[in-house]
Write an enzyme that holds these catalytic residues in place. Structure first.
Site, short mmCIF file in Angstrom:
data_model
loop_
_atom_site.label_atom_id
_atom_site.label_comp_id
_atom_site.label_asym_id
_atom_site.label_seq_id
_atom_site.Cartn_x
_atom_site.Cartn_y
_atom_site.Cartn_z
N GLY A 60 63.71 28.64 95.63
CA GLY A 60 65.06 29.07 95.95
C GLY A 60 66.09 28.24 95.19
N GLY A 94 60.06 29.18 97.15
CA GLY A 94 60.37 30.59 97.30
C GLY A 94 59.61 31.49 96.36
N GLU A 147 58.36 20.78 99.14
CA GLU A 147 59.58 20.59 99.93
C GLU A 147 59.76 19.17 100.47
OE1 GLU A 147 59.04 24.89 99.51
OE2 GLU A 147 57.67 23.26 100.02
N ASP A 182 58.54 26.52 103.70
CA ASP A 182 59.02 27.70 104.41
C ASP A 182 58.47 28.94 103.73
OD1 ASP A 182 60.63 27.44 102.10
OD2 ASP A 182 62.42 28.24 103.08
#
Length: 358
Positions: free
Chosen positions: A68, A117, A140, A148
């Protein structure tokens, strides 16, 4: 914008509809408008009988997608109220769930770098292809965040404790390990991808892939299972570190040193998230939990500091707060899983809140 400047390129070639992530200078990092564009395309193609297969690729030579747009998250967490990031994650996680349930073959070319992502828009697909160039990671904890996009479920389902190891360390893996860990299905040499794409235009996805796939190369994880499983099965991050340091092997020692560079708060929240994801079952319930965790991370100092150190200033010297694992309390961790009330993601529907799994 001209066509070449569009961040997502869409076209149909024969029976296959193509999604090309087109931000090569940013390694095709996903932003909110890209997520919405992909979702709109999937809506159209799901109901178009002429489209039999969907293919997702990344522009440029470096990879499918580096994750992301964390610079935007950094700015929103530092200067805004977090609402822009929460809105982005809401739509992104809905897209991840949609990809997993898409009724037509969804072929992801996981060539080159696929992180964060990028894993979310590929590893939930029904046909996941890796190459000798693949480098896959959920990194992350290095930016004070928690895996996530359904990553805690994917890693929680990996054999033994391989996924726990990947979630905590953020280590990159290649094609063989990606297949072993359940993040990919097929190995195709990068030199054959162009012909594979051509074949997808006029034959079923399974036949096109079968024409080009080869046995995946041997990865490293199988040979490291013994110490990874024994060390990462521990109940706490502190105990994992103790076991790694007591093991005596150079790989285990190096892994311990890596963990000591990660955000202590993110490490503890990540271990809890992966363990809980295993009990939650469905991807939707896990994404509901991840949304709670991600929104909570916005108000922690480590997320802003981690992105600053790794991406903004690039000094690679984050100053975590708290600075040690011992200072991160159980209450600090539990705060990541606190219900959001009317702000819940709600993918799993009413009455199925993630905390019901304990």
């Amino acid at each position: 914008m001209t066509g070449t400047e569009e961040p997502v390129l869409l076209d149909i070639r024969g029976r296959a509809a193509h999604i090309t992530l087109n931000r090569p200078k940013a390694l095709n990092a996903l932003n909110h408008s890209m997520v919405r564009r992909i979702d709109e395309a999937l809506t159209a193609w799901e109901h178009d009988p002429a489209v039999e297969t969907v293919l997702v690729t990344g522009a440029g030579e470096r990879g499918l997608c580096a994750g992301g747009d964390i610079r935007a998250v950094h700015d929103d967490a530092r200067d805004g109220d977090g609402s822009a990031s929460a809105a982005f994650w809401r739509d992104e996680y809905h897209l991840n769930a949609r990809i997993a349930r898409f009724p037509k073959p969804y072929v992801a070319l996981m060539d080159g770098i696929v992180m964060g992502g990028g894993v979310g828009i590929s590893a939930h697909g029904s046909v996941r292809i890796v190459t000798e160039r693949s480098q896959i990671a959920m990194p992350e904890t290095g930016i004070g965040f928690v895996p996530d996009v359904g990553g805690t479920r994917l890693l929680g389902l990996a054999p033994g404790e391989l996924g726990t190891h990947l979630a905590l360390t953020g280590a990159r893996i290649g094609a063989g390990d990606a297949v072993l860990c359940g993040l990919a299905d097929h190995y195709v040499p990068s030199g054959a991808l162009r012909r594979l794409v051509e074949d997808l235009a006029h034959m079923p996805a399974r036949d096109a892939v079968a024409r080009h796939e080869q046995p995946p190369p041997q990865g490293e994880s199988a040979g490291r299972r013994e110490w990874i499983d024994s060390c990462f099965a521990a109940g706490t991050v502190e105990e994992i570190l103790d076991r790694l340091l007591a093991h005596g092997g150079p790989d285990a020692k190096e892994t311990a040193e890596t963990l000591l560079t990660r955000s202590p708060t993110a490490l503890k929240a990540t271990l809890a998230a992966v363990r809980r994801a295993r009990r939650l079952g469905s991807l939707e319930r896990v994404l509901d939990q991840e949304y709670r965790v991600s929104c909570a991370a916005l108000s922690t100092p480590d997320l802003v500091e981690g992105i600053r150190a790794q991406v903004i200033d690039k000094d690679r010297n984050p100053r975590w707060s708290p600075a040690t694992l011992a200072e991160v309390t159980d209450a600090d961790v539990e705060r990541f899983f606190a219900p959001l009330g009317d702000r819940e993601l709600g993918l799993a529907g009413p009455g199925t809140a993630p905390d019901t799994a304990g």
